[in-house]
Design a protein around this motif. Structure first.
Motif, short mmCIF file in Angstrom:
data_model
loop_
_atom_site.label_atom_id
_atom_site.label_comp_id
_atom_site.label_asym_id
_atom_site.label_seq_id
_atom_site.Cartn_x
_atom_site.Cartn_y
_atom_site.Cartn_z
N UNK A 152 0.83 -1.20 0.00
CA UNK A 152 0.00 0.00 0.00
C UNK A 152 0.87 1.26 0.00
N UNK A 206 -2.18 3.68 4.65
CA UNK A 206 -2.59 4.82 3.83
C UNK A 206 -2.08 6.12 4.46
N UNK A 254 1.61 6.44 3.92
CA UNK A 254 1.96 6.91 2.58
C UNK A 254 1.85 8.45 2.52
N UNK A 255 0.78 8.99 3.09
CA UNK A 255 0.62 10.44 3.09
C UNK A 255 1.71 11.10 3.93
N UNK A 262 5.69 -13.49 -4.03
CA UNK A 262 4.69 -13.08 -5.02
C UNK A 262 3.53 -12.33 -4.37
N UNK A 298 10.37 0.97 -9.91
CA UNK A 298 11.22 0.62 -11.05
C UNK A 298 12.71 0.58 -10.75
N UNK A 313 -4.62 10.56 -3.23
CA UNK A 313 -3.88 10.19 -2.02
C UNK A 313 -3.79 8.66 -1.97
N UNK A 314 -2.57 8.15 -1.96
CA UNK A 314 -2.39 6.70 -1.96
C UNK A 314 -1.99 6.13 -3.31
N UNK A 315 -2.01 6.95 -4.36
CA UNK A 315 -1.44 6.49 -5.64
C UNK A 315 0.03 6.17 -5.40
N UNK A 316 0.53 5.06 -5.91
CA UNK A 316 1.96 4.83 -5.71
C UNK A 316 2.71 4.39 -6.96
N UNK A 317 1.99 4.27 -8.08
CA UNK A 317 2.69 4.01 -9.34
C UNK A 317 2.73 5.27 -10.19
N UNK A 375 4.70 7.88 -9.84
CA UNK A 375 6.07 8.26 -10.18
C UNK A 375 6.61 7.40 -11.33
N UNK A 376 6.23 6.13 -11.32
CA UNK A 376 6.72 5.22 -12.36
C UNK A 376 6.14 5.61 -13.73
N UNK A 382 -5.57 15.48 -7.03
CA UNK A 382 -6.96 15.00 -6.87
C UNK A 382 -7.92 16.08 -6.38
N UNK A 420 -2.94 2.52 -4.13
CA UNK A 420 -4.01 2.22 -3.16
C UNK A 420 -4.69 3.54 -2.81
N UNK A 479 -6.82 6.22 -1.39
CA UNK A 479 -7.55 6.22 -0.11
C UNK A 479 -7.38 4.89 0.61
N UNK A 480 -6.20 4.29 0.45
CA UNK A 480 -5.89 3.06 1.15
C UNK A 480 -6.68 1.85 0.67
N UNK A 531 -9.51 1.54 1.17
CA UNK A 531 -10.46 1.28 2.24
C UNK A 531 -11.86 1.24 1.65
N UNK A 559 -2.78 -11.38 -2.60
CA UNK A 559 -2.16 -10.39 -3.49
C UNK A 559 -1.16 -11.13 -4.39
N UNK A 560 -1.09 -10.74 -5.66
CA UNK A 560 -0.13 -11.39 -6.57
C UNK A 560 0.70 -10.35 -7.29
N UNK A 584 0.13 -6.80 -10.40
CA UNK A 584 0.44 -6.46 -9.01
C UNK A 584 -0.85 -6.00 -8.34
#
Lengths: 744, 232
Positions: free
Chosen positions: A158, A244, A247-248, A423, A431, B9-13, B15-16, B34, B51, B53-54, B56, B110-111, B141
Motif C-alpha cells: 500500500x 494509507x 503513505x501520506x 509473489x 522501477x 492520495x495513496x497512488x503509488x505508481x 512516479x513510475x 486530486x 491504493x 484512499x488506502x 479502504x 495479493x499477486x 500487481x
C-alpha cells in the motif's frame, strides 16, 4: 488511573520496574513520581528503549569507516555512496506483537522501519524481511506464516515500497516466539540528513500523522518480558497499522524536508510521544514544554498517562523554527494529515507537560533518558553446550539413496522456494529492482546514477545455538557472500539481535559471544555496523529461541550492468566451485531432517579465506569471466547446484562429478562455509584458474550444464540422478502447498 | 504532446508512469492533483496504480468521489483518452466509465509477478501499435483484479470488441493455469464502447524502461502517442 493515583509497590511491579529501579527514581527526583511520570520511566527504562542489558556489549562493535555519515544512535545508519547520495538503512524487530497478532504485528513492524528511514530525509526504496517460524508441524505455524506475510504485504504494498527479499527459517525453537525482523533502505542527499534533535529555544514542536488512540500502551514494556499462558491477553497492546496514512506521511515529510527551517524529526515509535520528545530534547541538551490538550486524539476522555504512552502508529514529532508554524501546517494539511503545534523547546533540560492547564509531568530529561540502572548482567557458558558439542559421524549411516535425500531437502520449507511468499509482495514498484527476489541478493539501481546496491539478510540459528560466536560470524559472512555473488562490495551492516531472557546468565553469554563474533568479523572485513536493534525476552515459559543475530548487509557496485545472478544461463557452460568442502555436518539442515538433531560444531569460518573468496568472486564478475555465482548454504553443494539449475532463464540439467574420500552426505549436503558455485563458458576456464591460484582460493571444475537430468557422480559412481522438472516441482511448490492447505 | 497523471492520495505508481512518459518517451507530462476541479487540455490522461484512499471500503470506491473525477468523467465523455492501470482500472469501474467489477483474486492473495497477455483488439488508441493476437509480457500487481460482469454485459463486451487483453500462456493460449486471479473469460483489460477509455490490471509502466530487457509496456504508451498525433 490519573496523575493523582498513589504509587504502591503493586503499581511499580505492574510497570515492570524493580524495587531497586523505583528507589533510584525516588533518589534521582528527590520525591515520589506521579503515575504519569512512573509510566514514562517504565517505558524509557524498559529493555526495549534503554538497551540496559545490551549496551555495554554493543559499544564494542566497529561503527566507523570512510563512508559512515551516521552510525548507531539515530533513527537509522547512513553511508556515503558517492554522487552526493547516501544509503540510509536499518533493521528492526517486531517479534512479540507479531506472535500475539501476526497481521498487525508484522504490518506495523514494516511501518515502523519505514518511518525510521524517511525521518532521516531518505525516500525508502526497498524492504527486506527476515522471518523465523516454528516447526511446520506445530498447530500455529501456518496461521502465523500466512498472517505475517499478509501483514507485510498489506502494509508495504500500500505504501508503495517494494519488498525485494528476505529469508525464512522454520525451527521448533520458534514455536512460542516467532521473529519478524524488517529492514528498510532509503536514498537521501548526503548533505540533507535529518536528525532527531530538538535545538533552538522557542522552536515549535509539531505533532503530525494519525490521531492518538489507546492502542499499544505498554508495547515497549510488553516487548521487555517473557511470554506466559496469559500472553494472548496482551492483544490490546499490539498497535494497529494504517498504511494509507503512512503513505501520506511519507510524501508530506519528504516535501517539508526540502525546507531549511526543519530543525529535527523523530518517529513516535516504542513509547510513543514519551520517547520521541525525551530523546530529541536529550540529544540537543534542551528542555521541552508540552500542552497535552493540543494532541490530536481518536476518542474523548484520554488522559495524560495514555497520551504519553500510546503507541498509535504513523505519528511523527517535528521541530521547526519559530515563526514557520503556519507554513508547516499548510504542507501537512495539503496531505490531509492531522497536525498540531503541541509545545516548544526550552533551555532548562526539564520536560514539562500540562493537561487542562495543570502540570502533570515535570522530569529532568537527562535523568530519564540516561539514568536507567546499568545492567552488568552476569554471563555463564550454557550447560547444554557440553552435551550437544560432540558429534560422532561414524555412528550415523550414509543414506543409501542420496537422490531421495535431495528431494526431501528441496521440500524442506527452509530450503524450498519462497515464491509463494514474495509473489504476495509488490517487489517492483518504483522501477529500481534490477534483480527480483529469488537470487542470493536483491539488486536495486540507484536512481539517476549508474550504480546499484545489493541487499541481503541472513542468520542460521542452529549455528548460533551450537556456537554463538561462530554463528554470528557466519551470518555476517553469508550475507556478505550473497551480496558479493550479486557483484557488489559489502559496505555496511545493520543487525537485529534476537535472544532469550537476558536475566538468565546463559542467554547473556550467548548474547555476548554473538556480539563478539559479529564485531570481530566486521572489523576484519572492515565493514562498519551503522545501525541495529536488540530484541530480548524471546522466550516462553523458560524456553528461549536459539540465538538469532540477524545480519543485513548493503553492498555497492559502481556499474550496475556488472550485476550477477545465481541461475545457470546456457547449456554447455561449465560449472565450478570456489572454496573447499570440509568434513562437517553440525547444525546442517540435513542433520536436522534425517537425524532430527542439532549437534556438533557449526561449520568452521576462516576470516581470511572468506575474504579471499569474496575478492576473487568480485574480480571474476567484474572481468566478466563468470555468468553466475551462488552461495552454498543450507542443504550444501547439492542444493546450491539444483537451485542454480532452476533459477536461470531456462530450466537446465547438469552432470556433476565429485571426487574425494569424504562421506557422500558430507560432500553433497555438508554446509562448509566460504564456497560459491560459479558457471562460465569454457574459454574463460584458464583465466579463472589463474586468478584463483593468485588469490589462493581452491577452485574445482565440477561438470557441465545441459539436458533434463540432474546427475552427480562421486568417484565415478552414480550418487544422484533425478529429472530436473520433478526437482523443480518439489522445490517450487512445497511452501505454497503448505501455506494454502486449509486444515491438517 | 501533453499528458497528465492523476495523483490520488495513496497512488503509488504515479512516479513510475511519470518516469516512463517524461524521461523515456520524452512527453510533456503533468501531475494532476486530486483536489483540482478543472482538467486542462491533455492529449491523454492516466489514472495510475496504487491504493487510492488506502483501498479502504473497496478499491476505487472512495477515489471516484475525488473532486477531480467529475472532470475526468466529463473529459472521457467528450472523447478524451483515459488509461486506468490497476487501481486506475478499479477507479474507472467504480465511477461507471467502464463496465463490470473487480473482485478479490480467486485465491484471496495479493499477486505480484510477470505474466503474459494476448492482444484481443488492436483497433483502439491504446493498442494500435500491437499486432492482433500477439503476446505481451507485462507484470501484474494486485489483490483485487478478478474481473466480473453479468452475461449480458459480457456478450456486449465481446460483440463490440471491448475486451482488449486476456491473460494467456507464453504461446498465446488461454487457460485456467494462465489466469492469475480467476477473471471472467480471462479478461485482463477492457475498454468502453467508444474505445477512448481503457482499464487494465497489468502494469505497462513496469516494463517500458530500456534499462530492463522487457519493454512490451512501451507499446501501450506508443499507441497512445500515435493516436494522439493522428488526432492533432
Amino acid at each position: 488511573m490519573t496523575a493523582s493515583t498513589p504509587i504502591t509497590p503493586e503499581i511499580v511491579a505492574e510497570h515492570g520496574l524493580s524495587p531497586e529501579e523505583y528507589a533510584r527514581i525516588q533518589e534521582l527526583l528527590n520525591r515520589d513520581p506521579n503515575l504519569v511520570e512512573l509510566g514514562i520511566f517504565s517505558a524509557m527504562w524498559s529493555e526495549h528503549c534503554s538497551y540496559k542489558s545490551s549496551r555495554p556489549h554493543l559499544k564494542t562493535l566497529p561503527t566507523e569507516g570512510s563512508r559512515v555519515i551516521q552510525g548507531p544512535g539515530e533513527n537509522a545508519g547512513v553511508l556515503d555512496i558517492g554522487d552526493g547520495l547516501a544509503a540510509v538503512f536499518k533493521i528492526e524487530s517486531h517479534n512479540h506483537p507479531s506472535f500475539i497478532e501476526p497481521h498487525q504485528g508484522a504490518a506495523t513492524g514494516v511501518g515502523g522501519i519505514m518511518r525510521d528511514i524517511f525521518t532521516m530525509g531518505a525516500r525508502p526504496i526497498a524492504l527486506l524481511d527476515s522471518l523465523r517460524f516454528g516447526d511446520i508441524g506445530h498447530e500455529k505455524t501456518r496461521y502465523l506464516l500466512n498472517g505475517v506475510v499478509k501483514g507485510i504485504a498489506d502494509y508495504g504494498n500500500c505504501v508503495g515500497v517494494p519488498t525485494v527479499g528476505g529469508d525464512i527459517y522454520f525451527d521448533a525453537c520458534y514455536n512460542g516466539n516467532i521473529l519478524v525482523n524488517a529492514f528498510c533502505l532509503g536514498i537521501a542527499k548526503a548533505d540533507r540528513i535529518f536528525l532527531g534533535s530538538a535545538s533552538g529555544v522557542g522552536n515549535a514542536l509539531l505533532y503530525v500523522g494519525s490521531k492518538t488512540g489507546r492502542d499499544g500502551i505498554h508495547g515497549a514494556s510488553m516487548a521487555s518480558a517473557e511470554f506466559d499462558d496469559a500472553t494472548e491477553e496482551k492483544r490490546p497492546t499490539v498497535q494497529v497499522g494504517d498504511p494509507f496514512t503512512e503513505k501520506l506521511l511519507l510524501e508530506a515529510c519528504l516535501e517539508i524536508m526540502k525546507k531549511d527551517w526543519v530543525v529535527g524529526v523523530q518517529d513516535m515509535g516504542a513509547a510513543g510521544l514519551s520517547s520521541s520528545s525525551f530523546e530529541m530534547a536529550e540529544r540537543a541538551g534542551m528542555g521541552m514544554e508540552l500542552d497535552l490538550d493540543a494532541v490530536p486524539r481518536r476518542e474523548e476522555g484520554m488522559n495524560a498517562y495514555e497520551l504519553m504512552l500510546s503507541e498509535s502508529q504513523e505519528r511523527m514529532l517535528f521541530v521547526v523554527e519559530k515563526g514557520r508554524e503556519s507554513e508547516a501546517l499548510d504542507i501537512f494539511r495539503k496531505w490531509d494529515l492531522d497536525v498540531a503545534v503541541i509545545g516548544r523547546v526550552t533551555d532548562d533540560g526539564i520536560f514539562r507537560a500540562k493537561e487542562n492547564g495543570v502540570e502533570v509531568v515535570n522530569l529532568p530529561i537527562q535523568t530519564v533518558v540516561t539514568g536507567a540502572l546499568k545492567c552488568d548482567r552476569p554471563t555463564r557458558k550454557p550447560a547444554y553446550l557440553a552435551e550437544v558439542g560432540a558429534l560422532d559421524l561414524s555412528s550415523r549411516d550414509v543414506p543409501a539413496d542420496c537422490g531421495e535425500v535431495l528431494k526431501q531437502l528441496l521440500a524442506s520449507p527452509t530450503i524450498a522456494s519462497k515464491q509463494f511468499v514474495y509473489e504476495q509482495y509488490d517487489h517492483m514498484v518504483r522501477l529500481n529492482t534490477l534483480v527480483l527476489p529469488g537470487s542470493d541478493a536483491a539488486v536495486l539501481r540507484v536512481p539517476e546514477t549508474d550504480k546499484a546496491l545489493a541487499l541481503s539478510v541472513d542468520c542460521n540459528p542452529r549455528y548460533g545455538y551450537l556456537d554463538p560466536y561462530v554463528g554470528a560470524q557466519i551470518a555476517v559472512a553469508e550475507a556478505c557472500r550473497n551480496v558479493v555473488c550479486a557483484g557488489a562490495e559489502p559496505i555496511g551492516v545493520t543487525n537485529c539481535l534476537n535472544f532469550g531472557n537476558p536475566e538468565n546468565p546463559e542467554i547473556m553469554w550467548q548474547f555476548q559471544e554473538a556480539v563478539r563474533g559479529l564485531g570481530d568479523l566486521c572489523r576484519f572485513l572492515d565493514i562498519p555496523v551503522v545501525s541495529g536493534n536488540v530484541s530480548l525476552y524471546n522466550e516462553t515459559k523458560g524456553e528461549a529461541i536459539y540465538p538469532t543475530p540477524t545480519i543485513a548487509v548493503v553492498g555497492l557496485m559502481a556499474d550496475r550492468s556488472l550485476h550477477c545472478t545465481q541461475g545457470f544461463k546456457q547449456e554447455g557452460h561449465v560449472i565450478g566451485l570456489l572454496g573447499s568442502t570440509l568434513e562437517e555436518l553440525g547444525g546442517s539442515e540435513y542433520q536436522k531432517l534425517f537425524w532430527n538433531e542439532c549437534r556438533g560444531k557449526p561449520p568452521r569460518l576462516d576470516s581470511k579465506t572468506e575474504q579471499s573468496v569474496h575478492r576473487l568472486c568480485l574480480d571474476l564478475i567484474r572481468k566478466r569471466l563468470i555468468q553466475s555465482a551462488h552461495d552454498c548454504s543450507e542443504g550444501g553443494l547439492a542444493v546450491a547446484l539444483v537451485e542454480s539449475c532452476m533459477t536461470g532463464p531456462k530450466l537446465v540439467g547438469a552432470a556433476i562429478e565429485l571426487n574425494g574420500d569424504m562421506r557422500a552426505d558430507v560432500l553433497l549436503f555438508g554446509e562448509s562455509q566460504s564456497r560459491i558455485v560459479i558457471s562460465f563458458s569454457e574459454d574463460a576456464l584458464h583465466g579463472i584458474e589463474t586468478l584463483a591460484k593468485k588469490a589462493g582460493v581452491p577452485f574445482f571444475v565440477l561438470g557441465l550444464m545441459g539436458g533434463q537430468d540432474f546427475q552427480i557422480k562421486i568417484n565415478q559412481k552414480e550418487s544422484i540422478n533425478e529429472n530436473i522438472l520433478m526437482l523443480e516441482d518439489i522445490w517450487k511448490n512445497s511452501l505454497s502447498r503448505y501455506g494454502n492447505r486449509v486444515a491438517g | 504532446m501533453k499528458c497528465g497523471i492523476v495523483v490520488f492520495p495513496g497512488s503509488n505508481c504515479d512516479h513510475d508512469c511519470y518516469h516512463i512518459l517524461k524521461h523515456v518517451l520524452q512527453l510533456d507530462t503533468h501531475w494532476i492533483w486530486h483536489k483540482d476541479e478543472v482538467l486542462n487540455s491533455f492529449d491523454f490522461i492516466i489514472l495510475p496504480g496504487g491504493f487510492s484512499y488506502g483501498d479502504y471500503l473497496r478499491p476505487g470506491a472512495i477515489a471516484r468521489f475525488s473532486p477531480i473525477m467529475k472532470s475526468v468523467i466529463d473529459y472521457a465523455n467528450q472523447g478524451g483518452r483515459v488509461l486506468g492501470i490497476c487501481n486506475g482500472f478499479q477507479i474507472l469501474v467504480e465511477s461507471g466509465l467502464l463496465p463490470g467489477v473487480l473482485m478479490d483474486n480467486e485465491d484471496q492473495r495479493f499477486i505480484c509477478k510477470n505474466l503474459t497477455l494476448r492482444v484481443e483488439n488492436n483497433e483502439t488508441p491504446f493498442t494500435s501499435q500491437c499486432t492482433p493476437g500477439s503476446v505481451l509480457k507485462i507484470p501484474i500487481n494486485h489483490g483485487q483484479g478478478r474481473y466480473y460482469a453479468d452475461d449480458d454485459t459480457l456478450k456486449r463486451l465481446t460483440d463490440n470488441g471491448q475486451i482488449i487483453f486476456r491473460y494467456c500462456d507464453a504461446t498465446g493460449n488461454t487457460s485456467d493455469e494462465a489466469n492469475p486471479n480467476g477473471s471472467l473469460d480471462h479478461i485482463a483489460g477492457v475498454a468502453n464502447a467508444t474505445k477512448n477509455v481503457m482499464g487494465m490490471m497489468p502494469h505497462p509502466e513496469r516494463c517500458a524502461d530500456p534499462l530492463w530487457p522487457e519493454v512490451d509496456g512501451q507499446l501501450i504508451f506508443k499507441s497512445l502517442i500515435q493516436s494522439s498525433l493522428a488526432h492533432s
